[in-house]
Motif scaffolding. Structure first.
Motif, mmCIF file in Angstrom:
data_model
loop_
_atom_site.group_PDB
_atom_site.id
_atom_site.type_symbol
_atom_site.label_atom_id
_atom_site.label_comp_id
_atom_site.label_asym_id
_atom_site.label_seq_id
_atom_site.Cartn_x
_atom_site.Cartn_y
_atom_site.Cartn_z
ATOM 1 N N GLY A 87 0.948 -1.250 -0.041
ATOM 2 C CA GLY A 87 -0.052 0.130 -0.147
ATOM 3 C C GLY A 87 0.705 1.175 0.035
ATOM 4 O O GLY A 87 1.952 1.269 0.414
ATOM 5 N N ILE A 88 0.374 2.392 -0.483
ATOM 6 C CA ILE A 88 0.861 3.681 -0.539
ATOM 7 C C ILE A 88 0.106 4.729 0.284
ATOM 8 O O ILE A 88 -1.046 4.422 0.368
ATOM 9 C CB ILE A 88 1.206 4.155 -2.023
ATOM 10 N N PHE A 89 0.673 5.696 0.757
ATOM 11 C CA PHE A 89 -0.209 6.585 1.323
ATOM 12 C C PHE A 89 0.629 8.079 1.241
ATOM 13 O O PHE A 89 1.876 7.921 1.293
ATOM 14 C CB PHE A 89 -0.581 6.388 2.938
ATOM 15 N N GLY A 90 0.023 9.097 1.637
ATOM 16 C CA GLY A 90 0.622 10.519 1.556
ATOM 17 C C GLY A 90 -0.407 11.503 1.709
ATOM 18 O O GLY A 90 -1.337 11.257 1.492
ATOM 19 N N THR A 91 -0.017 12.745 2.097
ATOM 20 C CA THR A 91 -0.933 13.850 2.305
ATOM 21 C C THR A 91 -0.999 14.567 0.847
ATOM 22 O O THR A 91 0.176 15.014 0.507
ATOM 23 C CB THR A 91 -0.465 14.628 3.555
ATOM 24 N N THR A 92 -2.177 14.946 0.724
ATOM 25 C CA THR A 92 -2.360 15.990 -0.513
ATOM 26 C C THR A 92 -3.782 16.750 -0.152
ATOM 27 O O THR A 92 -4.681 16.249 0.139
ATOM 28 C CB THR A 92 -2.560 15.390 -1.936
ATOM 29 N N PRO A 93 -3.532 18.158 -0.181
ATOM 30 C CA PRO A 93 -4.916 18.889 -0.041
ATOM 31 C C PRO A 93 -5.942 18.433 -1.083
ATOM 32 O O PRO A 93 -5.763 17.990 -2.011
ATOM 33 C CB PRO A 93 -4.746 20.379 -0.375
ATOM 34 N N PRO A 94 -7.158 18.182 -0.558
ATOM 35 C CA PRO A 94 -8.280 17.388 -1.296
ATOM 36 C C PRO A 94 -8.485 18.208 -2.547
ATOM 37 O O PRO A 94 -8.483 17.107 -3.660
ATOM 38 C CB PRO A 94 -9.526 17.682 -0.419
ATOM 39 N N LEU A 95 -8.530 19.367 -2.903
ATOM 40 C CA LEU A 95 -8.638 19.882 -4.079
ATOM 41 C C LEU A 95 -7.552 19.894 -5.379
ATOM 42 O O LEU A 95 -7.691 20.131 -6.242
ATOM 43 C CB LEU A 95 -9.305 21.251 -4.061
ATOM 44 N N GLU A 96 -6.387 19.416 -4.578
ATOM 45 C CA GLU A 96 -5.336 19.404 -5.323
ATOM 46 C C GLU A 96 -4.864 18.072 -5.979
ATOM 47 O O GLU A 96 -3.820 17.672 -6.302
ATOM 48 C CB GLU A 96 -4.137 19.835 -4.571
ATOM 49 N N ILE A 97 -5.619 16.809 -5.461
ATOM 50 C CA ILE A 97 -5.295 15.587 -5.895
ATOM 51 C C ILE A 97 -5.747 15.254 -7.350
ATOM 52 O O ILE A 97 -6.830 15.312 -7.872
ATOM 53 C CB ILE A 97 -6.222 14.569 -4.991
ATOM 54 N N ALA A 145 -9.135 14.354 6.006
ATOM 55 C CA ALA A 145 -9.282 15.290 5.255
ATOM 56 C C ALA A 145 -7.988 15.572 4.342
ATOM 57 O O ALA A 145 -7.953 15.887 3.079
ATOM 58 C CB ALA A 145 -9.603 16.695 5.783
ATOM 59 N N GLU A 146 -7.065 15.219 4.788
ATOM 60 C CA GLU A 146 -5.392 15.409 4.011
ATOM 61 C C GLU A 146 -5.230 14.267 3.351
ATOM 62 O O GLU A 146 -4.103 14.351 2.685
ATOM 63 C CB GLU A 146 -4.446 15.512 5.207
ATOM 64 N N MET A 147 -5.812 13.066 3.282
ATOM 65 C CA MET A 147 -5.509 12.220 2.259
ATOM 66 C C MET A 147 -7.048 11.397 1.887
ATOM 67 O O MET A 147 -7.223 10.179 2.467
ATOM 68 C CB MET A 147 -4.529 11.169 2.835
ATOM 69 N N ILE A 148 -7.772 11.887 1.237
ATOM 70 C CA ILE A 148 -8.942 11.521 0.941
ATOM 71 C C ILE A 148 -8.807 10.295 0.113
ATOM 72 O O ILE A 148 -9.464 9.107 0.132
ATOM 73 C CB ILE A 148 -10.044 12.537 0.376
ATOM 74 N N HIS A 149 -7.861 10.417 -0.908
ATOM 75 C CA HIS A 149 -7.544 9.382 -1.829
ATOM 76 C C HIS A 149 -7.222 8.240 -1.050
ATOM 77 O O HIS A 149 -7.526 7.026 -1.642
ATOM 78 C CB HIS A 149 -6.504 9.896 -2.895
ATOM 79 N N TYR A 150 -6.470 8.321 -0.251
ATOM 80 C CA TYR A 150 -5.767 7.105 0.464
ATOM 81 C C TYR A 150 -7.190 6.550 1.291
ATOM 82 O O TYR A 150 -7.368 5.406 1.081
ATOM 83 C CB TYR A 150 -4.888 7.453 1.519
ATOM 84 N N GLY A 151 -7.812 7.234 1.986
ATOM 85 C CA GLY A 151 -8.894 6.892 2.643
ATOM 86 C C GLY A 151 -9.776 5.981 1.784
ATOM 87 O O GLY A 151 -10.505 4.889 2.100
ATOM 88 N N THR A 152 -10.281 6.508 0.737
ATOM 89 C CA THR A 152 -11.099 6.041 -0.119
ATOM 90 C C THR A 152 -10.711 4.800 -0.818
ATOM 91 O O THR A 152 -11.753 3.708 -0.908
ATOM 92 C CB THR A 152 -11.514 6.952 -1.248
ATOM 93 N N SER A 153 -9.410 4.411 -1.021
ATOM 94 C CA SER A 153 -8.855 3.211 -1.687
ATOM 95 C C SER A 153 -9.041 2.219 -0.579
ATOM 96 O O SER A 153 -9.365 0.971 -0.972
ATOM 97 C CB SER A 153 -7.637 3.499 -2.186
ATOM 98 N N LYS A 154 -8.804 2.456 0.564
ATOM 99 C CA LYS A 154 -9.013 1.548 1.635
ATOM 100 C C LYS A 154 -10.508 1.117 1.933
ATOM 101 O O LYS A 154 -10.816 0.040 2.384
ATOM 102 C CB LYS A 154 -8.269 1.930 3.071
ATOM 103 N N THR A 155 -11.304 2.199 1.711
ATOM 104 C CA THR A 155 -12.805 1.670 1.815
ATOM 105 C C THR A 155 -13.060 0.714 0.821
ATOM 106 O O THR A 155 -13.734 -0.246 0.917
ATOM 107 C CB THR A 155 -13.544 3.159 1.728
ATOM 108 N N ALA A 156 -12.617 0.858 -0.456
ATOM 109 C CA ALA A 156 -12.920 0.034 -1.550
ATOM 110 C C ALA A 156 -12.212 -1.266 -1.146
ATOM 111 O O ALA A 156 -12.982 -2.369 -1.342
ATOM 112 C CB ALA A 156 -12.059 0.829 -2.994
#
Length: 260
Positions: A87-97, A145-156
């Motif tokens: 797995g990978i993770f990291g922080t990115t402001p939501p509107l900048e992903i 909030a700082e890593m929505i893309h990561y959280g969403t992938s783990k929800t999937a």
């Protein structure tokens, strides 16, 4: 409780020392995976030094690609236990992903696990025994909030787990997710120092991070990888034969929920 996995083969993708070592102490042959042959061999050397009597096999390959997955399959044609740990993770402001980042997180954190399940589940079903674990995260439930893309992938990944558990119903194969809480790894240390004063000593940095950014943790410290490994080894055993389709929490009480 004496867990004996002698005679079994366990494959850990994106292998961590702790999970691979925990498996080895229970007796199976452990296939260690990573993208590069050199890093896998180095990991095995360290595991052999730290784990008396452990049996390890090298299974290099980038499982985020079909060619890489075939390389792993060539080294390990059959597995009795599959731990999708990559797995990978990291922080990115939501509107900048960016779209590319969304795709990359899906490819690595979701599709790679699906690819490996497709590879090894049929053989497990044929043998009427198998254990599949997908390492998810508290972020699957408590989306940061700082890593929505990561959280969403783990929800999937939780949904992937539940679906494949239904496919394996009645076969003797169990499929579960591990909801890991904030865990102490090298990558997480870097992440912590992105959010707190980088000049702080580690113990102080960890306390400040937990207090400011993960205050709902009941453990009030980062979880050690060995603590995740202990649950993974249990779920690999015959003792966990009635646990399937679940999202088993090893989160230090981070997720504020009575039910898993």
């Amino acid at each position: 409780m004496q867990i004996d996995l002698s005679g079994k083969t366990a494959l850990v993708t994106g292998s961590t020392q702790a999970i691979a070592a925990g498996r080895a102490r229970a007796g199976p042959r452990v296939a260690v995976n990573g993208r590069r042959q050199e890093s896998v061999e180095a990991a095995i050397q360290k595991l052999e030094e730290d784990t008396e009597g452990g049996s390890f096999v090298s299974a290099p390959g980038d499982i985020t690609t079909e060619d890489g997955a075939r390389q792993v399959t060539g080294a390990v044609p059959d597995a009795d236990v599959l731990v999708n740990n990559l797995g990978i993770f990291g922080t990115t402001p939501p509107l900048e992903i960016s779209d590319d980042e969304w795709r990359r997180y899906f490819e690595v954190n979701v599709l790679a696990a699906v690819r490996m399940i497709r590879t090894y589940l049929p053989g497990m079903k044929d043998r009427s025994w198998g254990r599949i674990m997908n390492v998810a995260s508290d972020s699957a439930v408590v989306i940061p909030a700082e890593m929505i893309h990561y959280g969403t992938s783990k929800t999937a990944l939780l949904a992937v787990t539940r679906g494949f558990a239904k496919d394996a119903a009645g076969t003797g194969v169990t499929v579960n997710s591990l909801i890991a809480g904030p865990t102490h790894t090298g990558g997480v240390e870097d992440f912590v120092y992105e959010l707190v004063d980088p000049e702080l000593p580690w113990d102080e940095a960890q306390r400040e991070f937990m207090a400011k950014h993960r205050p709902q943790s009941l453990l009030q410290r980062l979880i050690e990888p060995e603590e995740i490994a202990n649950m993974a080894v249990y779920l690999s055993s015959s003792f966990a034969s009635a646990t399937t389709g679940g999202a088993v929490r090893v989160d230090g009480g981070y997720v504020d929920s009575i039910l898993p």
